[in-house]
Design a protein around this motif. Structure first.
Motif, PDB file in Angstrom:
ATOM      1  N   PRO A 152       0.829  -1.207   0.000  1.00 25.70           N
ATOM      2  CA  PRO A 152       0.000   0.000   0.000  1.00 25.70           C
ATOM      3  C   PRO A 152       0.867   1.263   0.000  1.00 25.70           C
ATOM      4  CG  PRO A 152      -0.687  -1.526   1.736  1.00 25.70           C
ATOM      5  CD  PRO A 152       0.560  -2.089   1.140  1.00 25.70           C
ATOM      6  N   ASP A 154       0.861   3.901   1.627  1.00 25.25           N
ATOM      7  CA  ASP A 154       1.254   4.499   2.911  1.00 25.25           C
ATOM      8  C   ASP A 154       2.076   3.542   3.786  1.00 25.25           C
ATOM      9  OD1 ASP A 154      -0.752   2.750   3.391  1.00 25.25           O
ATOM     10  OD2 ASP A 154      -1.938   4.084   4.682  1.00 25.25           O
ATOM     11  N   GLN A 155       2.455   2.402   3.214  1.00 21.91           N
ATOM     12  CA  GLN A 155       3.275   1.446   3.977  1.00 21.91           C
ATOM     13  C   GLN A 155       4.638   2.058   4.284  1.00 21.91           C
ATOM     14  OE1 GLN A 155       2.403  -2.147   4.345  1.00 21.91           O
ATOM     15  NE2 GLN A 155       4.090  -2.064   5.824  1.00 21.91           N
ATOM     16  N   ARG A 175       7.299   6.958  -3.434  1.00 21.66           N
ATOM     17  CA  ARG A 175       7.415   6.546  -2.019  1.00 21.66           C
ATOM     18  C   ARG A 175       8.451   7.390  -1.305  1.00 21.66           C
ATOM     19  NH1 ARG A 175       4.176   1.540  -1.228  1.00 21.66           N
ATOM     20  NH2 ARG A 175       3.323   1.359  -3.317  1.00 21.66           N
TER      21      ARG A 175
END
Ligand code: 13P
Ligand code: SF4
Length: 324
Positions: A152, A154-155, A175
């Motif tokens: 995901p 927001d990982q 990211r």
């Protein structure tokens, strides 16, 4: 015969044909030779399988042989062993290390993980089995974007050890992974200035680089990819000249596969014809003589503690599953 300083030391009859003897030993012992693209051309030519790090790992789970000789560097031999604990895995020289793998000690990574307990740990395949054992999923330069994108957005992620590959993934995926501060000394050496000078002298040439290169080189490149991806790109590209910013061993396959195209190593060869700048001295520790002696005496062998191998296999299996 002795194994000294990490490789077999024994006399070789000067009258034998090394290539014929290696082929005979392979047949007699049911052995296969797997080689990385950065190996010397003569080793690539006697290999049963040549590939990038991902292809070597994928092949390793399917090999039907009693002995696998891995012509590459130590972490590649370890990866093959992790996937083949029931087979004898040999390497021609145990000193064939990797500056990237060396930059990340398992104890240091563990301390970093302890500081960021809510992060997933993604490690480049250029790591020791001990580091892999601390990892959630392994990547190679071939599948890094796909693996990271499988999490995901927001990982929270720790990525190591290559800060250049990590920056490339961060930029491509949007990211903000926490990056380990390691790098490959071969890929860090390329000079943007020299590459641009080559481009000026060869305006039709395309610049292609490995993602282990520094950011300015990645940004100046027409294509960025693993060793195997660079080969596929050349096949598709309409350009006939390429400035290649990765370890020079790959030029052997490039020239063999595309005899009508021109490949210029970055930086260019020196006036003496010696190209010392883009060679991985670890990869080049392997020689035809050492391959012969290794097959003959079945030494040196990669050995691994079975519990460590089990822990290191988990993130490699996760990667292979995602790369099908
Ligand atoms: P790939 O084979 O995945 O392109 O990686 C290059 C490398 O640095 C191997 O040591
Ligand atoms: Fe390691 Fe760099 Fe050599 Fe690849 S080229 S094996 S990353 S030192």
């Amino acid at each position: 015969m002795t194994v000294e300083n990490g490789y077999v030391q024994a006399d070789i009859d000067p009258n034998i044909n090394l290539v014929e003897e290696i082929n005979r030993l392979k047949r007699e012992k049911n052995a296969v030779i797997m080689a990385h693209y950065y190996q010397k051309g003569e080793i690539q030519d006697i290999a049963d399988f040549i590939g990038d790090s991902l292809a070597l790992a994928q092949k390793a789970v399917k090999v039907d042989a009693d002995i696998i000789l891995l012509a590459g560097v130590h972490f590649m031999g370890e990866t093959v062993k992790v996937l083949n604990m029931d087979k004898k895995v040999l390497v021609p020289d145990l000193n064939a290390g990797c500056s990237l793998a060396d930059s990340c000690k398992a104890e240091d990574l563990q301390a970093f993980i302890n500081q960021h307990p809510d992060h997933t740990v993604i490690s480049y395949v250029n790591t020791t089995a001990k580091v892999k054992a601390l990892t959630d999923i392994v990547v190679t330069s071939s599948n890094a974007l796909k693996v990271v994108n499988s999490f995901p957005a927001d990982q929270k992620i720790i990525f190591g050890p290559d800060r250049n590959l990590g920056s490339y993934i961060n930029a491509e995926t949007g990211r903000n992974m926490l990056l380990w501060n390691g790098a490959c000394h071969v890929h860090e050496r390329f000079s943007l200035e020299q590459i641009l000078a080559l481009k000026k002298a060869n305006p039709g040439a395309e610049i292609i680089c490995h993602p282990e290169c520094k950011r300015p080189i990645v940004l100046a490149s027409d294509y960025v990819g693993s060793t195997a991806a660079l080969l596929s790109y050349i096949d598709k590209s309409s350009a006939d000249t390429f400035i290649v910013a990765t370890e020079e061993g790959i030029l052997h396959q490039m020239k063999q596969s595309f005899p009508n195209k021109t490949f210029i190593p970055a930086p260019p060869e020196t006036e003496t014809g010696m190209c010392g700048c883009n060679n991985c001295e670890y990869m080049k520790l392997n020689t035809l003589e050492k391959v012969y002696l290794t097959l003959k005496y079945e030494l040196p062998e990669i050995t691994l503690d079975s519990e460590l191998a089990k822990q290191a296999k988990r993130p490699i299996d996760a990667m292979l599953e995602l790369s099908k």
